[in-house]
Design an enzyme around this catalytic site. Structure first.
Site, PDB file in Angstrom:
ATOM      1  N   SER A 237      13.230  13.203  -9.915  1.00 17.19           N
ATOM      2  CA  SER A 237      14.379  14.026  -8.901  1.00 17.19           C
ATOM      3  C   SER A 237      14.873  13.209  -8.294  1.00 17.19           C
ATOM      4  CB  SER A 237      13.020  14.447  -8.629  1.00 17.19           C
ATOM      5  OG  SER A 237      14.013  15.709  -7.181  1.00 17.19           O
TER       6      SER A 237
ATOM      7  N   ASP B 175      12.474  23.471 -15.710  1.00 20.86           N
ATOM      8  CA  ASP B 175      12.535  22.502 -15.246  1.00 20.86           C
ATOM      9  C   ASP B 175      13.682  22.858 -14.176  1.00 20.86           C
ATOM     10  OD1 ASP B 175      13.129  20.091 -13.353  1.00 20.86           O
ATOM     11  OD2 ASP B 175      12.243  18.734 -14.730  1.00 20.86           O
TER      12      ASP B 175
ATOM     13  N   HIS C  69       9.299  21.529 -13.488  1.00 20.13           N
ATOM     14  CA  HIS C  69       9.962  19.669 -12.146  1.00 20.13           C
ATOM     15  C   HIS C  69       9.123  18.660 -12.325  1.00 20.13           C
ATOM     16  CE1 HIS C  69      13.211  18.052 -10.337  1.00 20.13           C
ATOM     17  NE2 HIS C  69      12.195  17.768  -9.100  1.00 20.13           N
TER      18      HIS C  69
END
Length: 292
Positions: A102, A240, A267
């Protein structure tokens, strides 16, 4: 499994690290956690990779188990890039694979574009390489949410009431669909929130995943992704918030990059489809060593 922990000095304070060894002789893997302002804790699911190589985590300054200096000028991408280099130097990671998750991919991309020596490969897990593109993706995903959730989020953001219970409940509905689809959430995910630093998140990103108002809001390295010259792997979940469409786009801009989509994940595929995630990364790293 041998685990050691400690602190290293970086610009602004000291950061906590964790090293995991299990006999593997491969080139070490350094893991960059998400956030900004989160912690490494959920990513300890990657400990099993230590069967083939040492795995190293660190909590970025201001969050997790690291020191928490009260200086807003420290919460800038450039300082976190400098911090990454300092961590590598202090831990003697002359050759290293780096996996970012991320926001960790934002940090990884910015770091790679400084042309550091000794990086053997890069894993971009649920990438955020363009904040404007991320914001556009979230707008689209929000339109798929229930009407009352959309209305609450829009009203609270318009009124500037993003710290109230209504907004947090509405965002949690979104997170359960696009951040982690496991029910209940793993304990490590819940604990990570208590270790996080919301001030860093607000300063650099904003009040939520889909409301980008912080100092990263203009970050977009896509015009320079062709400059990344290490073997690269892009990963994301089918559901995601780092969407498959954007992940494929980013991977297309990096020379000879590969990608993998986890069909039953959002995610956190390293938690949601743990075995498949470990298998994909375990296959990529030694192949990257042979290429580099």
């Amino acid at each position: 499994m041998e685990i050691s922990e400690g602190f290293v000095k970086v610009k602004g304070g000291e950061v906590w690290y964790r090293r995991v060894k299990n006999g593997g002789e491969g080139i070490p893997l350094l893991v960059l956690h998400g956030g900004p302002g989160n912690s490494h804790l959920p990513l300890e699911a990657l400990d099993v990779l230590s069967k083939h190589r040492e795995v190293i985590y660190y909590d970025q300054l201001g969050s997790g188990f690291s020191q928490r200096p009260d200086h807003d000028d420290l919460w800038r991408l450039e300082r976190f890039v400098e911090e990454l280099g300092q961590v590598r130097k202090e831990l003697a990671l002359e050759e290293v694979h780096i996996l970012g998750h991320s926001w960790g991919t934002t940090l990884l991309s910015a770091y790679l574009l400084t042309r550091p020596a000794g990086v053997r490969s890069a894993v971009f897990s649920s990438s955020c390489l363009s904040a404007p593109r991320w914001a556009d993706d979230q707008k689209r995903l929000l339109k798929e949410m229930p009407a009352d959730v959309q209305a609450t989020i829009e009203r609270c953001e318009t009124e500037g009431n993003t710290d109230n219970k209504e907004y947090k409940e509405a965002t949690q509905t979104y997170y359960k669909k696009h951040v982690c689809r496991l029910d209940p959430w793993p304990e490590a995910m819940e604990k990570a929130f208590t270790l996080g630093n919301p001030d860093i998140y607000l300063t650099m990103w904003g009040p939520s995943e889909f409301c980008v108002t912080g100092n990263l809001k203009e970050y977009d390295c896509t015009p320079r992704l062709h400059e990344i010259n290490v073997p690269s792997l892009f990963l994301c979940g089918r559901h995601d918030e780092a969407t498959p469409e954007s992940t494929l786009y980013f991977s297309s801009l990096v020379p000879d990059a590969s990608y993998h989509i986890f069909e039953d994940s959002s995610h956190t595929p390293y938690l949601e489809q743990h075995e498949e995630y470990i298998s994909v990364v375990s296959s990529f790293l030694p192949e990257a060593e042979r290429k580099a």
